[in-house]
Design a protein around this motif. Structure first.
Motif, short mmCIF file in Angstrom:
data_model
loop_
_atom_site.label_atom_id
_atom_site.label_comp_id
_atom_site.label_asym_id
_atom_site.label_seq_id
_atom_site.Cartn_x
_atom_site.Cartn_y
_atom_site.Cartn_z
N PHE A 34 -52.38 6.81 -23.53
CA PHE A 34 -51.33 6.75 -22.53
C PHE A 34 -51.31 8.05 -21.73
N TYR A 36 -48.21 9.98 -19.58
CA TYR A 36 -46.81 10.01 -19.19
C TYR A 36 -46.58 11.16 -18.23
N GLN A 38 -43.40 13.73 -16.67
CA GLN A 38 -42.03 14.19 -16.91
C GLN A 38 -41.61 15.16 -15.80
N GLY A 41 -36.25 18.36 -16.78
CA GLY A 41 -35.01 17.91 -17.38
C GLY A 41 -34.90 16.41 -17.58
N GLN A 42 -35.98 15.72 -17.38
CA GLN A 42 -35.95 14.25 -17.47
C GLN A 42 -36.77 13.76 -18.66
N GLY A 43 -36.67 12.46 -18.90
CA GLY A 43 -37.47 11.86 -19.95
C GLY A 43 -38.90 11.63 -19.46
N LEU A 44 -39.63 10.85 -20.24
CA LEU A 44 -41.02 10.58 -19.93
C LEU A 44 -41.16 9.21 -19.29
N LEU A 46 -43.94 6.29 -18.19
CA LEU A 46 -45.30 5.85 -18.42
C LEU A 46 -46.03 5.64 -17.11
N PHE A 90 -48.39 14.36 -19.58
CA PHE A 90 -48.74 14.33 -20.99
C PHE A 90 -49.68 13.16 -21.29
N LEU A 104 -46.44 8.21 -31.41
CA LEU A 104 -47.21 8.82 -30.34
C LEU A 104 -47.51 10.27 -30.70
N PHE A 106 -48.80 13.57 -28.87
CA PHE A 106 -48.92 14.05 -27.50
C PHE A 106 -49.80 15.29 -27.42
N TYR B 35 -38.07 11.99 -30.74
CA TYR B 35 -38.99 13.09 -30.55
C TYR B 35 -38.18 14.34 -30.19
N LEU B 90 -35.62 13.36 -27.36
CA LEU B 90 -35.96 12.14 -26.63
C LEU B 90 -36.02 10.96 -27.58
N PHE B 101 -39.04 5.72 -22.69
CA PHE B 101 -38.21 6.86 -23.07
C PHE B 101 -36.90 6.92 -22.31
N GLY B 102 -35.89 7.43 -22.98
CA GLY B 102 -34.64 7.78 -22.33
C GLY B 102 -34.77 9.13 -21.65
N GLN B 103 -33.68 9.56 -21.03
CA GLN B 103 -33.71 10.83 -20.31
C GLN B 103 -33.49 12.02 -21.23
#
Lengths: 116, 110
Positions: A34, A36, A38, A41-44, A46, A90, A104, A106, B35, B90, B101-103
């Motif tokens: 995968f 990803y 980011q 300050g945010q999530g990941l 895909l 990532f 996962l 990373f 995570y 996360l 994933f969430g924020q």
């Protein structure tokens, strides 16, 4: 143990230039791979995934990646970078636990800076 | 459809306190993973829950625990907080092999 290596910690490219982010993996079986992205300050999110079949996979936002088993690589590419692509990227591989458990693993990430 | 929701987004706690973070997965997803992301250690797997059972665990001390409810919502708890627990936590919900994933929850321990 399974691992993912992203050799470039930080890359700077000019807007409109092409981009290639490197990823090498170590995994005994056929990997699920995968990429990803980011934003700060945010999530990941895909970008794309490889499970099997065609080794060139297309993702969102104009990204693509090529799986090369002989080189244990899964490099991410984009022909023309936009300023909004600046973020951290990532590479990850799914590693199997017992039964259907999985996680996962990373890489350490590559921070992309885009200059105007 | 709604994505993965993590609450709260930001949290400040004092050393020695405990904290609970919440994660609501995408509807229909039964697997939830957690995570920890820090500048020094990167993204590290904490644990995975499926149908209320922990089925995979990372290499974290026992102060880190979690649970999953019958509606697939998950919580993680960290007891006796240390400064080094400051991180972005996360949550990911999974259907098959693809994780969403969430924020994240930004935890700061002071």
């Amino acid at each position: 143990a399974q691992s993912v290596t992203q050799p470039d910690i930080h890359i700077t490219v000019s807007e409109g230039a092409s981009l290639e982010l490197r990823c090498n993996y170590s995994y005994g079986a056929t990997p699920y791979l995968f990429w990803y992205v980011q934003s700060p300050g945010q999530g990941l999110q895909l970008l794309l995934k490889y499970f099997s079949g065609d080794t060139l996979v297309q993702g969102i936002k104009g990204f693509e990646a090529e799986f090369k088993r002989s080189q244990s690589s899964f490099n991410l590419r984009k022909p023309s970078v936009h300023w909004s692509d600046a973020a951290e990227y990532f590479c990850a591989v799914v590693t199997r636990g017992t039964g259907t458990a999985s996680k996962l693993t990373f890489g350490t990430g590559t921070r992309l800076q885009v200059t105007l | 459809k709604a994505g993965v929701t993590q609450t709260p987004r930001y949290l400040i706690k004092t050393r020695g306190q405990q904290v609970t973070l919440s994660c609501s997965p995408i509807s229909g997803h039964r697997s939830v993973s957690w995570y920890q992301q820090t500048p020094g250690q990167g993204l590290q797997f904490l644990f995975e829950y499926f149908s209320e059972t922990q089925r995979n665990k990372g290499n974290f001390p026992g102060r880190f625990s979690g649970r999953q409810f019958s509606n697939s919502r998950s919580e993680m708890n960290v007891s006796t907080l240390e400064l080094g627990d400051s991180a972005l936590y996360l949550c990911a919900s999974r259907l098959g092999t693809e994780a969403f994933f969430g924020q994240g929850t930004r935890l700061t321990v002071v």
